[in-house]
Design a protein around this motif. Structure first.
Motif: not given
Length: 86
Positions: A62-75, A46-60
């Protein structure tokens, strides 16, 4: 064993655990997998893409690495012959 957790620009309060992410590095592959999980399991379609995703190795983390992710569709279309009713 480390896991990958992610947040999105749509929901910075919740950290989701990326399935099957044991021993992955926080990189573009992991970001793509997290985006797929978000799209499939957390209303990401339901979201508008591309979207920013923040990744880390623990749930809490203090440092999250940001990635811009786009969605591709092939009908894909699949046809089958239908019986015509009189």
């Amino acid at each position: 064993m480390k896991m990958i957790y992610y947040k999105t620009e749509q929901d910075m309060e919740s950290a989701y655990e990326c399935p099957d992410s044991e021993d992955w590095d926080v990189d573009t592959f992991a970001a793509s997998q997290c985006a797929d999980d978000y799209h499939s399991n957390h209303d990401g379609w339901e979201c508008t893409w591309p979207m920013e995703f923040y990744l880390a190795t623990t749930e809490d983390s203090k440092e999250w690495k940001m990635f811009l992710v786009d969605r591709e569709y092939s009908a894909e279309f699949h046809a089958r012959e239908a019986k015509v009713l009189p």
